[in-house]
Scaffold this active site. Structure first.
Site, PDB file in Angstrom:
ATOM      1  CB  SER A  68      -0.907   0.028   1.235  1.00  0.00           C
ATOM      2  OG  SER A  68      -1.752  -1.095   1.256  1.00  0.00           O
TER       3      SER A  68
HETATM    4  N1  SAH Z   1      -0.740  -5.132   4.056  1.00  0.00           N
HETATM    5  C1  SAH Z   1      -0.036  -5.433   2.835  1.00  0.00           C
HETATM    6  C2  SAH Z   1      -0.911  -5.142   1.611  1.00  0.00           C
HETATM    7  C3  SAH Z   1      -0.904  -6.289   0.671  1.00  0.00           C
HETATM    8  S1  SAH Z   1      -2.087  -6.277  -0.630  1.00  0.00           S
HETATM    9  C4  SAH Z   1       1.311  -4.738   2.779  1.00  0.00           C
HETATM   10  O1  SAH Z   1       1.618  -3.963   3.682  1.00  0.00           O
HETATM   11  O2  SAH Z   1       2.072  -5.004   1.851  1.00  0.00           O
HETATM   12  C5  SAH Z   1      -3.382  -7.276   0.045  1.00  0.00           C
HETATM   13  C6  SAH Z   1      -3.040  -8.699   0.386  1.00  0.00           C
HETATM   14  O3  SAH Z   1      -4.239  -9.328   0.845  1.00  0.00           O
HETATM   15  C7  SAH Z   1      -2.538  -9.550  -0.780  1.00  0.00           C
HETATM   16  O4  SAH Z   1      -1.286 -10.080  -0.435  1.00  0.00           O
HETATM   17  C8  SAH Z   1      -3.599 -10.656  -0.909  1.00  0.00           C
HETATM   18  O5  SAH Z   1      -3.067 -11.914  -1.277  1.00  0.00           O
HETATM   19  C9  SAH Z   1      -4.185 -10.693   0.498  1.00  0.00           C
HETATM   20  N2  SAH Z   1      -5.522 -11.264   0.638  1.00  0.00           N
HETATM   21  C10 SAH Z   1      -6.584 -11.157  -0.202  1.00  0.00           C
HETATM   22  N3  SAH Z   1      -7.651 -11.802   0.317  1.00  0.00           N
HETATM   23  C11 SAH Z   1      -7.264 -12.327   1.514  1.00  0.00           C
HETATM   24  C12 SAH Z   1      -7.909 -13.100   2.536  1.00  0.00           C
HETATM   25  N4  SAH Z   1      -9.182 -13.492   2.433  1.00  0.00           N
HETATM   26  N5  SAH Z   1      -7.201 -13.449   3.629  1.00  0.00           N
HETATM   27  C13 SAH Z   1      -5.898 -13.076   3.765  1.00  0.00           C
HETATM   28  N6  SAH Z   1      -5.228 -12.363   2.834  1.00  0.00           N
HETATM   29  C14 SAH Z   1      -5.900 -11.981   1.727  1.00  0.00           C
END
Ligand code: SAH
Length: 215
Positions: free
Chosen positions: A59
């Site tokens: 993000s």
């Molecule tokens: N907080 C992260 C943002 C990653 S983007 C950072 O700081 O980099 C969002 C992430 O959510 C992705 O890696 C995706 O695989 C994950 N995601 C999507 N649906 C999900 C779910 N139901 N449970 C856990 N992770 C999930």
């Protein structure tokens, strides 16, 4: 050099409205370049989201700061993150002194980031699984942060908050979301604030989007 770049980034997100000193201190401390592909290291302290592989993104720092501020947590509080991704958001929460639990649904990303946490000495409880059902074992949480866009508010996450705890979650259609800040007021009462227009990758899983309908 990168300390200086981080201070610049902190100034930038302060101008955009982030006030919480603890959040700003964490942004000034955590080395974002460790959480992105090496080829993008020169972009680490730009205030933008960046690709981290597997069609996922780290993000934008402003968004990380905004969501963290809205969680309104204090040291030792227990926080659940749904969507570990690169691990940067979890690292910010850990740096601030919270007990961090984080779930990632992509196995490769989970494994990679768990290894990074070990290398950096970041003690986050990371699990592979579907975060839309929460992590009952360690509930209730003082805060729950969902870092992917959800079609609706998963009930299980509301149920796993302490009284007074907050759920910060982007909700909306596929291409943009509003950020909901939900506060549990009592056993069965919740309040909601809304902050418009953020863009997250989709939350998939039981109470998220169906994976095969995403593309
Ligand atoms: N907080 C992260 C943002 C990653 S983007 C950072 O700081 O980099 C969002 C992430 O959510 C992705 O890696 C995706 O695989 C994950 N995601 C999507 N649906 C999900 C779910 N139901 N449970 C856990 N992770 C999930």
């Amino acid at each position: 050099m990168s300390r200086f770049q981080r201070e610049q980034l902190v100034e930038e997100i302060k101008l955009k409205g982030i006030k919480d000193e603890n959040v700003l201190r964490a942004i000034a401390t955590v080395e974002r370049e460790k959480f992105i592909p090496k080829t993008m290291a020169h972009l680490a302290y730009k205030d933008t989201a960046l690709p981290i592989g597997y069609e996922q993104t780290i993000s934008q720092p402003y968004t990380v700061a905004f969501m963290t501020e809205k969680l309104n947590l204090k040291k030792e509080d227990k926080v659940l993150e749904v969507g570990t991704g690169s691990g940067y958001q979890a690292a910010i929460l850990y740096q601030m002194g919270m007990k961090v639990y984080s779930i990632e649904i992509n196995l490769e990303l989970h494994n990679k980031t768990k290894q990074l946490f070990d290398e950096l000495g970041i003690r986050v409880h990371a699990k592979y699984g579907d975060g839309t059902i929460g992590w009952a074992e360690f509930s209730p949480y003082n805060g729950i942060i969902v870092t992917a866009g959800s079609p609706s508010i998963p009930n299980k996450l509301m149920e796993q908050l302490t009284i007074g705890g907050k759920l910060v979650i982007p909700v909306g259609p596929r291409d943009y979301q509003d950020l909901f800040v939900i506060t549990r007021l009592s056993e069965d009462e919740y309040s909601k604030e809304t902050y418009p227009r953020f863009v997250f990758v989709p939350l998939i899983g039981k109470n998220g989007w169906e994976k095969n309908k995403i593309k």
